[in-house]
Scaffold this motif. Structure first.
Motif, PDB file in Angstrom:
ATOM      1  N   ALA A  11       0.841  -1.200   0.000  1.00 53.91           N
ATOM      2  CA  ALA A  11       0.000   0.000   0.000  1.00 53.91           C
ATOM      3  C   ALA A  11       0.876   1.250   0.000  1.00 53.91           C
ATOM      4  N   PRO A  12       1.348   1.669  -1.195  1.00 51.19           N
ATOM      5  CA  PRO A  12       2.251   2.824  -1.256  1.00 51.19           C
ATOM      6  C   PRO A  12       1.645   4.106  -0.703  1.00 51.19           C
ATOM      7  N   ASN A  13       0.347   4.317  -0.891  1.00 53.98           N
ATOM      8  CA  ASN A  13      -0.285   5.513  -0.352  1.00 53.98           C
ATOM      9  C   ASN A  13      -0.245   5.531   1.176  1.00 53.98           C
ATOM     10  N   LEU A  14      -0.485   4.358   1.757  1.00 54.05           N
ATOM     11  CA  LEU A  14      -0.449   4.243   3.211  1.00 54.05           C
ATOM     12  C   LEU A  14       0.974   4.459   3.723  1.00 54.05           C
ATOM     13  N   ARG A  15       1.949   3.942   2.984  1.00 49.82           N
ATOM     14  CA  ARG A  15       3.348   4.127   3.397  1.00 49.82           C
ATOM     15  C   ARG A  15       3.749   5.598   3.287  1.00 49.82           C
ATOM     16  N   ASP A  16       3.316   6.266   2.231  1.00 51.79           N
ATOM     17  CA  ASP A  16       3.597   7.693   2.109  1.00 51.79           C
ATOM     18  C   ASP A  16       2.978   8.469   3.275  1.00 51.79           C
ATOM     19  N   GLY A  17       1.778   8.049   3.664  1.00 54.57           N
ATOM     20  CA  GLY A  17       1.127   8.707   4.785  1.00 54.57           C
ATOM     21  C   GLY A  17       1.890   8.509   6.078  1.00 54.57           C
ATOM     22  N   LEU A  18       2.389   7.295   6.292  1.00 51.79           N
ATOM     23  CA  LEU A  18       3.189   7.017   7.490  1.00 51.79           C
ATOM     24  C   LEU A  18       4.442   7.887   7.513  1.00 51.79           C
TER      25      LEU A  18
ATOM     26  N   THR B   4       4.907  10.717   6.110  1.00 54.17           N
ATOM     27  CA  THR B   4       4.518  12.106   6.352  1.00 54.17           C
ATOM     28  C   THR B   4       4.292  12.350   7.838  1.00 54.17           C
ATOM     29  N   VAL B   5       3.625  11.401   8.493  1.00 49.18           N
ATOM     30  CA  VAL B   5       3.377  11.542   9.931  1.00 49.18           C
ATOM     31  C   VAL B   5       4.693  11.552  10.703  1.00 49.18           C
TER      32      VAL B   5
END
Length: 270
Positions: A137-144, A146-147
C-alpha cells in the motif's frame, strides 16, 4: 504525559478490524479517544494525468466508479470499526468522550491521504498503522512517512499476527542519534509503565559510550530503570540484529527511530 488521542487509518480492507482492536487496546491502557480515519480519495485530482482526448463521458465514468468504490470501502471500514469497539467493550460514538474513559469514533475525510494525515497529526498523540499492509500500500506508506518525518508524531506498527499485552517488557534500539532520541521521548508513557526495559545499543567506541551515558541519565531522571546490552550486528545487519535481540529478550514492544536521514537522502541513496 499520555496518549489521549489516537488516530488509526482504516481503508476498508479485511485487516481494519484487527488494527483497530490493537489501537483500542492502547486506548484502554491510557483512557484514550481513538479516531478511526477513512480517507476518501478525490478522483478529480487525477484527471489532469489522464491526458488529452478523454471524452466527458469517460471522465464521468471514472468519477462515478471512484465514488462508488470509496463508498463501499468506507462502509466496510465503519462496520469493522464498530465491531472492533463492541468486541473490545469500548463505546462507539460520534466525537470525543465526555469523560476520561476509552472511546472510539469513526471519521471520513476527502483528499490526498498523506495531506489528510499531516493535518490530523497536528492534533494527535499517536498514529497506529497496519504494518503488515505497508509493503503493498504505497499511499499508506507515504502517509506514514509524512506523519513521522513532516508532522513528527510517533507511530506504532501493528504486526501481521495480533498480540496480547503490550508494553510490559520494552526493548529500546539505541544508537545515540536524533531519531532514536525522539523515539525514546515519544515512548515515555510506555516506558514509565513497563515492568522491564532493555536498551539494545548498536555500535561501539567512546562516542557510543558517551551517548549511552546520556540516555542512562535521561531515563534515570524519568524514573525508568533499564538493562543495557551491546549488539554486534555482524552479517545480520543492524535492523535484523535488533529485531532478533528484542525477540530473544521477550519484548512485546520495540522502540526505535523511524529514519536517520533526510527524506531527500533516503530517496537518492536508499
Amino acid at each position: 504525559m499520555a496518549y489521549r488521542k489516537i488516530v488509526v487509518p482504516v481503508t476498508g480492507a479485511s485487516r481494519d478490524k484487527a488494527v483497530v482492536k490493537a489501537a483500542l487496546e492502547i486506548a484502554k491502557t491510557f483512557d484514550s479517544w481513538t479516531t478511526a480515519l477513512f480517507v476518501r480519495p478525490d478522483a478529480s485530482e487525477v484527471l489532469p494525468y489522464l491526458g488529452e482526448g478523454i471524452s466527458a463521458g469517460v471522465v464521468q465514468e471514472i468519477l462515478d466508479a471512484s465514488a462508488e468504490a470509496a463508498k463501499k470501502s468506507g462502509a466496510a471500514a465503519k462496520v469493522s470499526v464498530s465491531q472492533a469497539a463492541a468486541e473490545m467493550g469500548v463505546p462507539f460514538q460520534d466525537g470525543p468522550p465526555l469523560g476520561g474513559n476509552a472511546s472510539c469514533s469513526y471519521r471520513i475525510r476527502q483528499g490526498v491521504m498523506s495531506d489528510v494525515y499531516y493535518e490530523e497529526a497536528g492534533l494527535a498523540d499517536l498514529f497506529v498503522f497496519d504494518g503488515a499492509a505497508l509493503p503493498e500500500a504505497p499511499n499508506l506508506r507515504d502517509g506514514l512517512e509524512t506523519v513521522l518525518l513532516s508532522a513528527r508524531r510517533p507511530v506504532m506498527l501493528v504486526p501481521q499476527q495480533p498480540w496480547g499485552q503490550v508494553g510490559s517488557k520494552i526493548a529500546v534500539a539505541w544508537d545515540g542519534g536524533l531519531a532514536a532520541s525522539h523515539a525514546v521521548t515519544a515512548a515515555m508513557p510506555w516506558l514509565k509503565r513497563a515492568r522491564a526495559v532493555e536498551i539494545l545499543s548498536v555500535g561501539s567506541g567512546s562516542a557510543t559510550a558517551s551517548e549511552m551515558d546520556r540516555l542512562r541519565d535521561y531515563l534515570r531522571v524519568q524514573g525508568v530503570g533499564a538493562v543495557e546490552h551491546s549488539l554486534s550486528p555482524g552479517d545480520l545487519g543492524a535492523g535484523a540484529a535488533i529485531v532478533d535481540a528484542a525477540q530473544r529478550a521477550g519484548a512485546d514492544l520495540l522502540v526505535m527511530g523511524g529514519y536517520g536521514h533526510s527524506r531527500l537522502r533516503e530517496l537518492i541513496l536508499g
